[in-house]
Each structure stands twice: as structure tokens, then as C-alpha cells.
Write a protein that holds these residues in place. Structure first.
Motif, PDB file in Angstrom:
ATOM      1  N   THR A 177     -11.439 -13.680  10.209  1.00  0.00           N
ATOM      2  CA  THR A 177     -12.053 -13.732   8.882  1.00  0.00           C
ATOM      3  C   THR A 177     -11.000 -13.418   7.826  1.00  0.00           C
ATOM      4  OG1 THR A 177     -12.629 -11.375   8.844  1.00  0.00           O
ATOM      5  CG2 THR A 177     -14.218 -12.902   9.865  1.00  0.00           C
ATOM      6  N   TRP A 178     -11.312 -13.750   6.582  1.00  0.00           N
ATOM      7  CA  TRP A 178     -10.406 -13.442   5.482  1.00  0.00           C
ATOM      8  C   TRP A 178     -10.260 -11.938   5.305  1.00  0.00           C
ATOM      9  CZ3 TRP A 178      -7.400 -16.516   2.318  1.00  0.00           C
ATOM     10  CH2 TRP A 178      -7.509 -17.890   2.538  1.00  0.00           C
ATOM     11  N   ASP A 179     -11.339 -11.180   5.495  1.00  0.00           N
ATOM     12  CA  ASP A 179     -11.251  -9.733   5.369  1.00  0.00           C
ATOM     13  C   ASP A 179     -10.325  -9.149   6.432  1.00  0.00           C
ATOM     14  OD1 ASP A 179     -12.939  -9.689   3.206  1.00  0.00           O
ATOM     15  OD2 ASP A 179     -14.745  -9.211   4.372  1.00  0.00           O
ATOM     16  N   TRP A 180     -10.417  -9.666   7.659  1.00  0.00           N
ATOM     17  CA  TRP A 180      -9.535  -9.184   8.729  1.00  0.00           C
ATOM     18  C   TRP A 180      -8.091  -9.500   8.415  1.00  0.00           C
ATOM     19  CZ3 TRP A 180      -5.734 -10.645  11.966  1.00  0.00           C
ATOM     20  CH2 TRP A 180      -5.471  -9.828  13.073  1.00  0.00           C
ATOM     21  N   ALA A 181      -7.825 -10.722   7.953  1.00  0.00           N
ATOM     22  CA  ALA A 181      -6.457 -11.127   7.638  1.00  0.00           C
ATOM     23  C   ALA A 181      -5.874 -10.246   6.534  1.00  0.00           C
ATOM     24  CB  ALA A 181      -6.430 -12.589   7.224  1.00  0.00           C
ATOM     25  N   TRP A 182      -6.680  -9.944   5.521  1.00  0.00           N
ATOM     26  CA  TRP A 182      -6.190  -9.111   4.426  1.00  0.00           C
ATOM     27  C   TRP A 182      -5.891  -7.691   4.901  1.00  0.00           C
ATOM     28  CZ3 TRP A 182      -3.707  -8.938   0.202  1.00  0.00           C
ATOM     29  CH2 TRP A 182      -3.757  -7.804  -0.622  1.00  0.00           C
ATOM     30  N   GLU A 183      -6.756  -7.150   5.745  1.00  0.00           N
ATOM     31  CA  GLU A 183      -6.538  -5.802   6.273  1.00  0.00           C
ATOM     32  C   GLU A 183      -5.253  -5.748   7.086  1.00  0.00           C
ATOM     33  OE1 GLU A 183      -8.685  -2.493   9.210  1.00  0.00           O
ATOM     34  OE2 GLU A 183      -9.707  -4.371   8.692  1.00  0.00           O
ATOM     35  N   ASP A 184      -5.050  -6.740   7.933  1.00  0.00           N
ATOM     36  CA  ASP A 184      -3.855  -6.790   8.771  1.00  0.00           C
ATOM     37  C   ASP A 184      -2.600  -6.939   7.910  1.00  0.00           C
ATOM     38  OD1 ASP A 184      -2.634  -7.100  11.497  1.00  0.00           O
ATOM     39  OD2 ASP A 184      -2.087  -9.070  10.680  1.00  0.00           O
ATOM     40  N   PHE A 185      -2.656  -7.847   6.959  1.00  0.00           N
ATOM     41  CA  PHE A 185      -1.501  -8.121   6.107  1.00  0.00           C
ATOM     42  C   PHE A 185      -1.169  -6.915   5.224  1.00  0.00           C
ATOM     43  CE2 PHE A 185       0.643 -10.261   2.484  1.00  0.00           C
ATOM     44  CZ  PHE A 185       1.630 -10.930   3.191  1.00  0.00           C
ATOM     45  N   SER A 186      -2.191  -6.249   4.696  1.00  0.00           N
ATOM     46  CA  SER A 186      -1.973  -5.094   3.829  1.00  0.00           C
ATOM     47  C   SER A 186      -1.227  -3.994   4.557  1.00  0.00           C
ATOM     48  CB  SER A 186      -3.307  -4.557   3.314  1.00  0.00           C
ATOM     49  OG  SER A 186      -3.967  -5.503   2.515  1.00  0.00           O
ATOM     50  N   ALA A 187      -1.557  -3.795   5.839  1.00  0.00           N
ATOM     51  CA  ALA A 187      -0.881  -2.760   6.611  1.00  0.00           C
ATOM     52  C   ALA A 187       0.604  -3.059   6.747  1.00  0.00           C
ATOM     53  CB  ALA A 187      -1.524  -2.644   7.994  1.00  0.00           C
ATOM     54  N   ILE A 188       0.959  -4.338   6.831  1.00  0.00           N
ATOM     55  CA  ILE A 188       2.362  -4.731   6.933  1.00  0.00           C
ATOM     56  C   ILE A 188       3.063  -4.574   5.590  1.00  0.00           C
ATOM     57  CG2 ILE A 188       3.925  -6.649   7.414  1.00  0.00           C
ATOM     58  CD1 ILE A 188       1.752  -7.721   9.328  1.00  0.00           C
ATOM     59  N   VAL A 189       2.408  -5.029   4.526  1.00  0.00           N
ATOM     60  CA  VAL A 189       3.000  -4.994   3.191  1.00  0.00           C
ATOM     61  C   VAL A 189       3.377  -3.579   2.783  1.00  0.00           C
ATOM     62  CG1 VAL A 189       2.478  -5.292   0.730  1.00  0.00           C
ATOM     63  CG2 VAL A 189       1.957  -7.118   2.346  1.00  0.00           C
ATOM     64  N   GLU A 190       2.555  -2.617   3.145  1.00  0.00           N
ATOM     65  CA  GLU A 190       2.811  -1.231   2.763  1.00  0.00           C
ATOM     66  C   GLU A 190       4.091  -0.685   3.386  1.00  0.00           C
ATOM     67  OE1 GLU A 190      -0.663   0.911   3.751  1.00  0.00           O
ATOM     68  OE2 GLU A 190      -1.884   0.016   2.159  1.00  0.00           O
ATOM     69  N   LEU A 191       4.605  -1.349   4.417  1.00  0.00           N
ATOM     70  CA  LEU A 191       5.833  -0.909   5.071  1.00  0.00           C
ATOM     71  C   LEU A 191       7.071  -1.608   4.541  1.00  0.00           C
ATOM     72  CD1 LEU A 191       4.511  -0.717   8.727  1.00  0.00           C
ATOM     73  CD2 LEU A 191       5.221   1.203   7.294  1.00  0.00           C
ATOM     74  N   MET A 192       6.909  -2.556   3.616  1.00  0.00           N
ATOM     75  CA  MET A 192       8.069  -3.232   3.052  1.00  0.00           C
ATOM     76  C   MET A 192       8.945  -2.212   2.330  1.00  0.00           C
ATOM     77  SD  MET A 192       6.419  -6.669   1.374  1.00  0.00           S
ATOM     78  CE  MET A 192       5.453  -7.838   2.344  1.00  0.00           C
ATOM     79  N   PRO A 193      10.268  -2.304   2.464  1.00  0.00           N
ATOM     80  CA  PRO A 193      11.142  -1.315   1.823  1.00  0.00           C
ATOM     81  C   PRO A 193      11.084  -1.365   0.308  1.00  0.00           C
ATOM     82  CG  PRO A 193      12.419  -3.130   2.707  1.00  0.00           C
ATOM     83  CD  PRO A 193      11.021  -3.298   3.231  1.00  0.00           C
ATOM     84  N   PHE A 194      10.638  -2.499  -0.255  1.00  0.00           N
ATOM     85  CA  PHE A 194      10.608  -2.628  -1.709  1.00  0.00           C
ATOM     86  C   PHE A 194       9.237  -2.336  -2.294  1.00  0.00           C
ATOM     87  CE2 PHE A 194      10.177  -6.823   0.275  1.00  0.00           C
ATOM     88  CZ  PHE A 194       8.890  -7.133  -0.085  1.00  0.00           C
ATOM     89  N   PHE A 195       8.252  -2.011  -1.444  1.00  0.00           N
ATOM     90  CA  PHE A 195       6.895  -1.859  -1.947  1.00  0.00           C
ATOM     91  C   PHE A 195       6.545  -0.406  -2.189  1.00  0.00           C
ATOM     92  CE2 PHE A 195       2.356  -1.116  -1.472  1.00  0.00           C
ATOM     93  CZ  PHE A 195       1.849  -2.041  -2.373  1.00  0.00           C
ATOM     94  N   THR A 196       6.050  -0.114  -3.378  1.00  0.00           N
ATOM     95  CA  THR A 196       5.421   1.164  -3.663  1.00  0.00           C
ATOM     96  C   THR A 196       4.185   0.877  -4.485  1.00  0.00           C
ATOM     97  OG1 THR A 196       6.734   1.442  -5.670  1.00  0.00           O
ATOM     98  CG2 THR A 196       7.597   2.455  -3.674  1.00  0.00           C
ATOM     99  N   PRO A 197       3.212   1.776  -4.517  1.00  0.00           N
ATOM    100  CA  PRO A 197       2.000   1.515  -5.289  1.00  0.00           C
ATOM    101  C   PRO A 197       2.305   1.282  -6.761  1.00  0.00           C
ATOM    102  CG  PRO A 197       1.700   3.360  -3.809  1.00  0.00           C
ATOM    103  CD  PRO A 197       3.159   3.029  -3.788  1.00  0.00           C
ATOM    104  N   ARG A 198       1.404   0.588  -7.406  1.00  0.00           N
ATOM    105  CA  ARG A 198       1.490   0.274  -8.830  1.00  0.00           C
ATOM    106  C   ARG A 198       2.744  -0.535  -9.114  1.00  0.00           C
ATOM    107  NH1 ARG A 198      -2.539   2.933 -11.482  1.00  0.00           N
ATOM    108  NH2 ARG A 198      -3.497   4.639 -10.333  1.00  0.00           N
TER     109      ARG A 198
END
Length: 267
Positions: A177-198
């Protein structure tokens, strides 16, 4: 289809006269010793990167004799050379994908018969723009696609293509589902070295530091695995999961084009 939710959102703000004007626009523009096109003469979706050869440019721009070629499409600015002729990818003043949340455009001037080109950066009012995602109901209307575009604006990274590469077949076939894909992808994105909130982002100098961790443990709906960062390539990362899935950032596009499963990065 949800893939085009952002297009449907924009569609409602245009009238018949607007669409007629768009249809009347030319495919390309031949100027005085310069040529302008969205992607290439051959196709509206061609990708140009550091692997392009003179033979490829011949196929991309058949019959073009101008001494300067200006193009867009990739939202990531660069200057390539077809022989001694510059091929300028302008970047984007909408959502720039050149590695930072800034607008990027190209400036070309001609002096004494020679072209001189440069790229210029302009800061966004990023906080205001991000608020507009909420205030206009864009996120509510577009769902996951809107969230991906918001991430691109925040990071200056080509995130939506990575999402497509990882999930499209399974989404289109109904396996996930789209919700599952977003949950999975979000967990990966948060580990990107260039990503911080806001909007606070790591600089390129910080991201390329040899002190960066080269192995972070990741846990997503797809399973657990290791996120590896290649030194010298701070915008490239690889994840391997026991669920036999892998993901490579398309900021270095050739890695994605070769496929993600089993890909390794070497300095």
C-alpha cells in the motif's frame, strides 16, 4: 492513479486559455548561436550526466550546430562539453536538486565571440514555502507524492525518483500500500547524512567528513539492515536489507540506472 496527484492538484488552477497557451509553446528554441530545449532534441526525458560521450551528444542533439546548448529537465545544475561546446544543465528555480535547498539558474554571456557561463544560487524563503504545503491543502490532496516533493524542497535531493525506483512495481501491482511504502521510505530517509528535521541541513563539508559513521543500523518495515555512506560521495548512500531490498540515492544517477540490488560503492 496517485502518481499524478500533484498534476491533478495543479490542473484545477488553470483554465482553457491557459492550456491553449501551453499547447502553443514550441518544443525548443533556436537562438543566435545558442539552442534551448527542455531535455534534448531527441526526447523530452533524456538524462545527461558525467558518463555522456560525444557519440551520445550526437544522438541527443542531431543537427544542432549552435556553440552553446542550454537545457533543464534534471533540476541538477551542471556543465558538460560536447567537444569544445558547453552543454549547460540550468538547474531549477522551482525545486532545485543540486544538493542544497536553493534555487539554481544558469547565466550565459557572450564576449568576443565566446560564451561564458555560470550558475547562480538564490535562497528560498523555505519556511514560508513549507507552510504553503499545509495551508493550500496540497499535502491532503496529493498524499505521499506531495510529501516526497516536500522532502525534495527541504533537502535539495532527487528523492521522488528514488521512491519510484524502489516501490513503483509493487505499488502498481497492489503488493504493497502507499501507506506502507511511505512508512518504509521515511525510516530510510531519516538516516540520510544530510537530513535533519525542518530546514537545518548538514553542509557538504560536514557530510564529506571522514568522521562520518560508515555503518548505521536501520530498521524499517522491509527488515533490518545496514546503511553505508561512501566517503567522498556524501550524497550517495546504500542500504541492504535482509528482505532482499536495496536502495541507492539517485543523486549519483548512474548507480540507480544500473539497478540497485546487490550494488556496492567503492572509493
Amino acid at each position: 492513479t496517485p502518481w499524478f496527484s500533484s498534476v491533478r492538484f495543479a490542473h484545477q488552477f488553470f483554465g482553457p486559455a491557459d492550456f491553449d497557451a501551453m499547447r502553443a509553446l514550441p518544443y525548443d528554441y533556436h537562438g543566435d548561436d545558442f539552442y534551448v530545449v527542455h531535455s534534448t532534441t531527441r526526447d523530452d526525458h533524456d538524462f545527461i550526466d558525467e558518463n555522456c560521450t560525444d557519440a551520445m551528444f550526437e544522438r541527443f542533439f542531431p543537427g544542432i550546430k549552435a556553440n552553446l546548448i542550454i537545457r533543464g529537465h534534471n533540476h541538477r545544475h551542471r556543465i558538460d562539453y560536447w567537444g569544445d561546446r558547453p552543454v549547460i544543465t540550468s538547474g531549477s528555480v522551482g525545486i532545485g536538486l543540486s544538493g542544497a535547498p536553493k534555487a539554481v539558474y544558469a547565466l550565459a554571456t557572450r564576449s568576443n565571440g565566446r560564451w561564458h557561463t555560470e550558475h547562480r544560487y538564490v535562497d528560498y524563503d523555505l519556511e514560508h514555502t513549507l507552510k504553503r504545503f499545509e495551508e493550500t491543502a496540497y499535502l491532503e490532496y496529493t498524499g505521499v507524492i506531495g510529501k516526497l516533493y516536500r522532502l525534495e524542497l527541504m533537502t535539495g535531493k532527487n528523492i521522488i525518483v528514488a521512491f519510484i525506483e524502489r516501490y513503483r512495481d509493487r505499488l502498481d501491482s497492489g503488493q504493497i500500500t502507499w501507506d506502507w511504502a511511505w512508512e518504509d521510505f521515511s525510516a530510510i530517509v531519516e538516516l540520510m547524512p544530510f537530513f535533519t528535521p525542518r530546514t537545518k541541513l548538514m553542509t557538504f563539508a560536514e557530510a564529506s567528513s571522514p568522521k562520518l559513521k560508515t555503518g548505521l543500523h536501520a530498521k524499517t518495515p522491509a527488515g533490518e539492515g545496514i546503511v553505508s555512506f561512501a566517503r567522498g560521495l556524501p550524497t550517495t548512500y546504500l542500504t541492504r536489507f535482509r528482505a532482499k531490498s536495496a536502495f541507492v540515492s539517485p543523486i549519483i544517477p548512474p548507480l540507480l540506472r544500473r539497478g540497485t540490488k546487490g550494488v556496492g560503492l567503492k572509493n
